[in-house]
Scaffold this motif. Structure first.
Motif, mmCIF file in Angstrom:
data_model
loop_
_atom_site.group_PDB
_atom_site.id
_atom_site.type_symbol
_atom_site.label_atom_id
_atom_site.label_comp_id
_atom_site.label_asym_id
_atom_site.label_seq_id
_atom_site.Cartn_x
_atom_site.Cartn_y
_atom_site.Cartn_z
ATOM 1 N N THR A 168 0.816 -1.218 0.000
ATOM 2 C CA THR A 168 0.000 0.000 0.000
ATOM 3 C C THR A 168 0.850 1.269 0.000
ATOM 4 O OG1 THR A 168 -0.156 -0.133 2.410
ATOM 5 C CG2 THR A 168 -1.957 -1.124 1.135
ATOM 6 N N TYR A 169 2.178 1.113 -0.021
ATOM 7 C CA TYR A 169 3.091 2.247 -0.097
ATOM 8 C C TYR A 169 4.452 1.773 -0.632
ATOM 9 C CZ TYR A 169 4.495 0.396 4.487
ATOM 10 O OH TYR A 169 4.892 -0.421 5.502
ATOM 11 N N PRO A 170 5.285 2.688 -1.123
ATOM 12 C CA PRO A 170 6.602 2.311 -1.660
ATOM 13 C C PRO A 170 7.497 1.676 -0.607
ATOM 14 C CG PRO A 170 6.029 4.541 -2.337
ATOM 15 C CD PRO A 170 5.008 4.118 -1.303
ATOM 16 N N GLN A 215 7.620 -1.182 0.617
ATOM 17 C CA GLN A 215 6.978 -2.100 1.558
ATOM 18 C C GLN A 215 7.298 -3.540 1.164
ATOM 19 O OE1 GLN A 215 2.689 -1.863 1.575
ATOM 20 N NE2 GLN A 215 2.537 -2.849 3.560
ATOM 21 N N TYR A 275 3.403 9.971 -5.337
ATOM 22 C CA TYR A 275 3.044 9.404 -4.046
ATOM 23 C C TYR A 275 3.661 10.210 -2.909
ATOM 24 C CZ TYR A 275 2.469 6.288 -0.117
ATOM 25 O OH TYR A 275 2.118 5.771 1.112
ATOM 26 N N HIS A 276 4.912 10.590 -3.088
ATOM 27 C CA HIS A 276 5.621 11.342 -2.042
ATOM 28 C C HIS A 276 5.302 12.830 -2.061
ATOM 29 C CE1 HIS A 276 7.824 7.902 -0.625
ATOM 30 N NE2 HIS A 276 8.227 7.626 -1.842
ATOM 31 N N ASP A 289 10.297 -2.659 -6.796
ATOM 32 C CA ASP A 289 9.383 -2.214 -5.747
ATOM 33 C C ASP A 289 7.974 -2.587 -6.204
ATOM 34 O OD1 ASP A 289 7.435 -0.487 -4.377
ATOM 35 O OD2 ASP A 289 9.205 0.510 -3.541
ATOM 36 N N PHE A 303 5.075 -1.805 -5.197
ATOM 37 C CA PHE A 303 4.069 -0.747 -5.199
ATOM 38 C C PHE A 303 4.249 0.189 -6.392
ATOM 39 C CE2 PHE A 303 2.340 3.400 -3.851
ATOM 40 C CZ PHE A 303 1.031 3.026 -3.585
ATOM 41 N N THR A 304 5.481 0.651 -6.622
ATOM 42 C CA THR A 304 5.731 1.622 -7.692
ATOM 43 C C THR A 304 6.079 0.969 -9.030
ATOM 44 O OG1 THR A 304 8.099 1.811 -7.249
ATOM 45 C CG2 THR A 304 6.611 3.303 -6.025
#
Length: 167
Positions: A4-6, A8, A164-165, A31, A33-34
């Protein structure tokens, strides 16, 4: 394992790339997520040192998100003492695919199929240096910076991570 996030969940794998005199090997970390390839390395040998260089080339490996899950298949390179010790030293949690389950690492297989059909098979790679140069351009520029991913809202992985960031 749906992150649910980078940073992870990272997935890692190895593949071979044919050259005039046999093949060279590429190790990479993605990654989940990304969809960004965060670290990679090329070698003439498929060993733990190759897998370790790919891991160490990932900038986030020096200070990962707490509890980052490092997922691999059951290849010996990822289960070697030196590799597992490095994971623990970096605060990464090792996780391996279930025996005989090809679906656990399907996302990685999808990436290297794309790499081979859109890059390696189209190049006249004669040696290690050719593969090094072409894979770095494909991963660092095309895949991470330019290739649109429908699962990311049709933006490249690096742009998705930046969005995202909030940068």
């Amino acid at each position: 394992m749906s992150p649910t996030y980078p940073s992870q969940v990272w997935r890692v794998d190895l593949t071979d790339i044919r050259v005039t005199q046999g093949c060279v090997y590429l190790a990479y970390a993605l990654d989940s997520f990304t969809r960004e390839i965060v670290g990679w390395a090329v070698s003439k040998c498929i060993d733990a040192a190759l897998a370790l260089r790919a891991l160490n080339n990932a900038p986030q490996a020096c200070c990962p998100a707490p509890g980052l899950l490092h997922h691999s298949d059951q290849e010996s390179q990822y289960g070697s003492r030196v590799y597992v010790d490095r994971l623990r030293e970096a605060g990464l949690m090792p996780n391996m695919s279930r025996e005989g389950n090809p679906y656990d690492n399907a996302r990685m297989a999808s990436f290297y199929t794309t790499l081979k059909t859109e890059e390696a098979d189209l190049q006249d790679d004669r040696d290690f240096d050719d593969v090094q140069r072409h894979s770095t351009a494909f991963i660092g520029q095309l895949h991470n910076e330019e290739r649109l991913h429908s699962s990311l809202g049709s933006v490249p992985p690096a742009e998705f991570a930046t969005q995202y960031h909030g940068a």
